[in-house]
Design a protein around this motif. Structure first.
Motif, PDB file in Angstrom:
ATOM      1  N   VAL A   1       0.746  -1.228  -0.082  1.00 23.13           N
ATOM      2  CA  VAL A   1      -0.065   0.084  -0.023  1.00 23.13           C
ATOM      3  C   VAL A   1       0.886   1.246   0.008  1.00 23.13           C
ATOM      4  N   THR A   2       0.806   1.896  -1.096  1.00 20.41           N
ATOM      5  CA  THR A   2       2.084   2.877  -1.211  1.00 20.41           C
ATOM      6  C   THR A   2       1.531   4.152  -0.244  1.00 20.41           C
ATOM      7  N   LYS A   3       0.730   4.535  -0.112  1.00 25.54           N
ATOM      8  CA  LYS A   3       0.182   5.828   0.983  1.00 25.54           C
ATOM      9  C   LYS A   3       0.390   5.444   2.266  1.00 25.54           C
ATOM     10  N   ALA A   4       0.397   4.150   2.916  1.00 26.07           N
ATOM     11  CA  ALA A   4       0.584   3.748   4.162  1.00 26.07           C
ATOM     12  C   ALA A   4       2.116   4.028   4.503  1.00 26.07           C
ATOM     13  N   ASP A   5       2.190   4.368   5.709  1.00 26.47           N
ATOM     14  CA  ASP A   5       3.687   4.629   6.562  1.00 26.47           C
ATOM     15  C   ASP A   5       4.299   3.019   6.401  1.00 26.47           C
ATOM     16  N   GLY A   6       3.720   1.987   6.549  1.00 29.85           N
ATOM     17  CA  GLY A   6       4.141   0.537   6.449  1.00 29.85           C
ATOM     18  C   GLY A   6       3.016  -0.401   5.735  1.00 29.85           C
ATOM     19  N   SER A   7       3.268  -1.309   5.061  1.00 30.00           N
ATOM     20  CA  SER A   7       2.397  -2.378   4.739  1.00 30.00           C
ATOM     21  C   SER A   7       2.998  -3.695   4.390  1.00 30.00           C
ATOM     22  N   ALA A   8       2.083  -4.584   4.181  1.00 29.62           N
ATOM     23  CA  ALA A   8       2.510  -6.003   3.737  1.00 29.62           C
ATOM     24  C   ALA A   8       1.428  -6.808   3.301  1.00 29.62           C
TER      25      ALA A   8
ATOM     26  N   ALA B   1      -1.832  -2.507   6.673  1.00 22.02           N
ATOM     27  CA  ALA B   1      -1.397  -1.490   6.340  1.00 22.02           C
ATOM     28  C   ALA B   1      -1.178  -0.721   7.818  1.00 22.02           C
ATOM     29  N   VAL B   2      -0.126   0.191   8.078  1.00 21.76           N
ATOM     30  CA  VAL B   2       0.072   0.704   9.311  1.00 21.76           C
ATOM     31  C   VAL B   2       0.220   2.200   9.169  1.00 21.76           C
ATOM     32  N   TYR B   3      -0.276   3.093   9.927  1.00 18.78           N
ATOM     33  CA  TYR B   3      -0.247   4.443   9.732  1.00 18.78           C
ATOM     34  C   TYR B   3       0.199   4.954  11.167  1.00 18.78           C
ATOM     35  N   GLY B   4       1.104   5.774  11.130  1.00 20.48           N
ATOM     36  CA  GLY B   4       1.691   6.297  12.556  1.00 20.48           C
ATOM     37  C   GLY B   4       3.177   6.045  12.688  1.00 20.48           C
ATOM     38  N   PRO B   5       3.922   6.258  13.784  1.00 18.79           N
ATOM     39  CA  PRO B   5       3.022   7.161  14.807  1.00 18.79           C
ATOM     40  C   PRO B   5       2.888   8.853  14.430  1.00 18.79           C
ATOM     41  N   ARG B   6       1.573   8.873  14.571  1.00 16.91           N
ATOM     42  CA  ARG B   6       0.838  10.341  14.176  1.00 16.91           C
ATOM     43  C   ARG B   6       0.178  10.810  15.485  1.00 16.91           C
ATOM     44  N   GLU B   7      -0.270  12.026  15.349  1.00 12.82           N
ATOM     45  CA  GLU B   7      -1.002  12.800  16.148  1.00 12.82           C
ATOM     46  C   GLU B   7      -2.401  12.057  16.435  1.00 12.82           C
ATOM     47  N   VAL B   8      -2.734  12.068  17.882  1.00 11.20           N
ATOM     48  CA  VAL B   8      -3.930  11.404  18.260  1.00 11.20           C
ATOM     49  C   VAL B   8      -5.198  12.088  17.606  1.00 11.20           C
ATOM     50  N   GLN B   9      -6.193  11.260  16.918  1.00 11.77           N
ATOM     51  CA  GLN B   9      -7.022  12.199  16.473  1.00 11.77           C
ATOM     52  C   GLN B   9      -8.242  12.456  17.358  1.00 11.77           C
ATOM     53  N   ASN B  10      -8.517  11.591  18.387  1.00  9.86           N
ATOM     54  CA  ASN B  10      -9.325  11.920  19.526  1.00  9.86           C
ATOM     55  C   ASN B  10      -8.732  12.253  20.717  1.00  9.86           C
ATOM     56  N   ARG B  11      -8.600  13.616  21.151  1.00 11.92           N
ATOM     57  CA  ARG B  11      -7.553  13.967  22.436  1.00 11.92           C
ATOM     58  C   ARG B  11      -7.891  13.393  23.610  1.00 11.92           C
ATOM     59  N   SER B  12      -9.370  12.867  23.703  1.00 10.10           N
ATOM     60  CA  SER B  12      -9.743  12.149  24.943  1.00 10.10           C
ATOM     61  C   SER B  12      -9.068  10.802  25.139  1.00 10.10           C
TER      62      SER B  12
ATOM     63  N   ALA C   1       7.107  -3.105  10.753  1.00  7.65           N
ATOM     64  CA  ALA C   1       8.603  -3.207  10.690  1.00  7.65           C
ATOM     65  C   ALA C   1       8.858  -2.455   9.486  1.00  7.65           C
ATOM     66  N   ASP C   2       7.950  -2.507   8.285  1.00  8.45           N
ATOM     67  CA  ASP C   2       8.096  -1.614   7.119  1.00  8.45           C
ATOM     68  C   ASP C   2       7.924  -0.136   7.580  1.00  8.45           C
ATOM     69  N   ALA C   3       7.190   0.381   8.610  1.00  3.54           N
ATOM     70  CA  ALA C   3       6.926   1.451   8.894  1.00  3.54           C
ATOM     71  C   ALA C   3       7.961   2.075   9.827  1.00  3.54           C
ATOM     72  N   GLY C   4       8.974   1.147  10.285  1.00  7.40           N
ATOM     73  CA  GLY C   4       9.964   1.636  11.200  1.00  7.40           C
ATOM     74  C   GLY C   4       9.447   1.697  12.512  1.00  7.40           C
ATOM     75  N   ILE C   5       8.361   1.292  12.985  1.00  8.07           N
ATOM     76  CA  ILE C   5       7.826   1.248  14.374  1.00  8.07           C
ATOM     77  C   ILE C   5       8.807   0.403  15.337  1.00  8.07           C
ATOM     78  N   PRO C   6       9.413   0.877  16.332  1.00  3.50           N
ATOM     79  CA  PRO C   6      10.459   0.324  17.237  1.00  3.50           C
ATOM     80  C   PRO C   6       9.609  -0.665  17.896  1.00  3.50           C
TER      81      PRO C   6
END
Length: 241
Positions: free
Chosen positions: A29-36, A48-59, A143-148
């Motif tokens: 998936v090209t637009k995802a941060d990581g995919s397989a 598909a993995v998106y992130g780490p990014r800003e939390v959408q729901n602050r609560s 792993a593709d998204a570089g998440i530790p």
């Protein structure tokens, strides 16, 4: 029904302790941060993995660690049944929770406070072992998204039919109603992060069946490492390193 022939072969021609052929591809998936894409026999899953990014729901924001969210779904064409499954049915909710908890056990969430990581998993083709395939696809996508991560978490199932422990059940074996065990495993740390079992088994047989699933997890972990190494070599080649 006989699931193991007198010659010691299963319905699909495999030996009892033989896995189905596994295949994986990174960056589907090209637009995802990581995919397989991950395949176990005829079971095919995309993650598909998106992130780490800003939390959408602050609560929902957590101050000292990342928020991990997971959404599992099955494509309507994945099983060949003409039934439309409602979004958010009980099975999907349960598997989403299982994948999220398994992934949280390996992601170093404390390194990414006040952020969120979204994992989307979809089954494209189902033939038994979808839960395990989803976890393996999610690991590769993270792993593709570089998440530790502490380690690569891999998953495999095993069962007990015709008084024989069987590794990596397909749909026919899985739906036979015998005991089956799904294991999530961290191979380097030698830790089990997921253990699910349908029906009961005597403890000595259970240990054999579980150990068989763990061996399957280790084999998948080795394969995932090979895929990641190959992917890294290709990236280096493209960049002229």
């Amino acid at each position: 029904m006989e699931f193991v022939s007198p010659e010691g072969l299963r319905l699909d021609g495999r030996r009892p302790m033989e896995m189905r052929q596994i295949r994986a591809e990174i960056g589907a998936v090209t637009k995802a941060d990581g995919s397989a894409v991950f395949e176990m026999g005829n079971t095919k899953v995309i993650a598909a993995v998106y992130g780490p990014r800003e939390v959408q729901n602050r609560s929902q924001q957590i101050n000292d660690q990342a928020l991990v969210r997971c959404e599992y779904s099955m494509a309507n064409f994945s099983t060949g049944d003409r039934m439309r499954k409602p979004k958010g049915d009980r099975r999907s909710t349960e598997i989403s929770l299982v994948i999220r908890q398994t992934m949280e056990a390996c992601i170093l969430t404390h390194l990414m406070p006040r952020s969120q990581i979204d994992i989307f998993v979809q089954v494209l083709q189902a033939d038994g072992g979808t839960r395990s395939a989803c976890i393996n696809a999610a690991t590769l996508a993270l792993a593709d998204a570089g998440i530790p991560m502490r380690d690569l978490v891999t998953s495999c199932s095993s069962g007990y039919l015709n008084s024989t422990p069987l590794l990596d059940l397909n749909y026919v074996e899985d739906s036979a109603g015998g005991p089956d065990v799904t294991v999530g495993f961290l191979p380097k740390l030698d830790k089990v992060t997921l253990l699910q079992m349908d029906s009961k088994l005597p403890i000595d047989i259970f240990e054999n069946v579980m150990q068989l699933a763990i061996e399957g997890c280790k084999a998948i972990a080795n394969y995932i490492r090979e895929i990641m190494l190959e992917n890294t070599k290709q990236l280096e080649y493209r960049r002229g390193i």
